[in-house]
Scaffold this motif. Structure first.
Motif, mmCIF file in Angstrom:
data_model
loop_
_atom_site.group_PDB
_atom_site.id
_atom_site.type_symbol
_atom_site.label_atom_id
_atom_site.label_comp_id
_atom_site.label_asym_id
_atom_site.label_seq_id
_atom_site.Cartn_x
_atom_site.Cartn_y
_atom_site.Cartn_z
ATOM 1 N N GLY A 145 0.810 -1.219 0.000
ATOM 2 C CA GLY A 145 0.000 0.000 0.000
ATOM 3 C C GLY A 145 0.843 1.268 0.000
ATOM 4 N N GLN A 146 2.014 1.208 0.648
ATOM 5 C CA GLN A 146 2.897 2.372 0.720
ATOM 6 C C GLN A 146 3.825 2.479 -0.483
ATOM 7 O OE1 GLN A 146 4.946 2.035 4.454
ATOM 8 N NE2 GLN A 146 3.127 2.475 5.661
ATOM 9 N N GLY A 147 3.921 1.396 -1.252
ATOM 10 C CA GLY A 147 4.766 1.416 -2.440
ATOM 11 C C GLY A 147 6.250 1.360 -2.150
ATOM 12 N N LYS A 148 6.628 0.864 -0.960
ATOM 13 C CA LYS A 148 8.055 0.721 -0.661
ATOM 14 C C LYS A 148 8.250 -0.480 0.254
ATOM 15 C CE LYS A 148 8.215 3.871 3.237
ATOM 16 N NZ LYS A 148 8.857 5.002 3.858
ATOM 17 N N PRO A 149 9.363 -1.194 0.083
ATOM 18 C CA PRO A 149 9.592 -2.398 0.889
ATOM 19 C C PRO A 149 9.873 -2.072 2.354
ATOM 20 C CG PRO A 149 11.487 -1.967 -0.511
ATOM 21 C CD PRO A 149 10.439 -0.961 -0.876
ATOM 22 N N ALA A 150 9.622 -3.057 3.209
ATOM 23 C CA ALA A 150 9.854 -2.908 4.642
ATOM 24 C C ALA A 150 10.914 -3.900 5.101
ATOM 25 C CB ALA A 150 8.553 -3.161 5.409
ATOM 26 N N TYR A 151 11.742 -3.459 6.039
ATOM 27 C CA TYR A 151 12.717 -4.328 6.695
ATOM 28 C C TYR A 151 12.097 -4.786 8.006
ATOM 29 C CZ TYR A 151 16.600 -5.959 9.446
ATOM 30 O OH TYR A 151 17.402 -6.736 10.243
#
Length: 160
Positions: A145-151
């Motif tokens: 949904g945010q358009g960026k990967p998460a660590y």
């Protein structure tokens, strides 16, 4: 520090990669698979083999497990999730995108390892997945949904 002592201290994590597929008719439903060798549901995917990239492993596992070759999209999460039994592990979840009813109907399960592949509501993840995987999948949905990967660490953003 001696070179071989340095080598011995280096992590050699097992790596696994999976895909998160969404129901094109209901974005609040994700595709889960039921392995024959584990009690809980999983997302499609598996271990990365020697010399194989996580993305290539994800594509191979989806083809082997589901018999389909949809385009695999961007990385959603990287999760450092060591286990007492297997040691250091790094898990990658990629965006499988939406599966249309026709694409879902074309799934041919790897009968030697999977009992089922079904869309399930996101609200049911805690009942269907082990806790760490449920956290990882929810974080992957948020990252999409945010358009960026998460660590992540153990399925959650690290705390300070």
């Amino acid at each position: 520090m001696a070179e071989n002592e340095h080598e011995q201290r280096m992590a050699r994590p097992r790596m696994a990669a999976g895909a998160l597929f969404f129901d094109s008719r209901d974005q609040n439903r994700v595709l889960l698979v039921r392995p024959s060798y584990k009690p809980m549901w999983e997302i499609p995917g598996g271990y990365v083999e020697t010399g194989e990239s996580p993305l290539a492993a994800c594509q191979r596992e989806v083809q082997e497990e589901l018999g389909i070759t949809p385009p695999i999209g961007s990385l959603l999460v990287i999760d450092w999730a060591p286990s007492p039994a297997e040691g250091d592990k790094v898990l990658y979840v990629f965006d499988g995108g939406e599966l249309t009813p026709d694409a879902a109907a074309s799934i041919k399960l790897a009968s030697d390892e999977l009992l089922a592949a079904e869309f399930h509501p996101v609200a049911d993840l805690d009942q269907l997945l082990i806790p760490r995987l449920a956290r990882r999948v929810r974080q992957a949905i948020g990252a999409r949904g945010q358009g960026k990967p998460a660590y992540l660490e153990h399925g959650a953003p690290p705390t300070d």
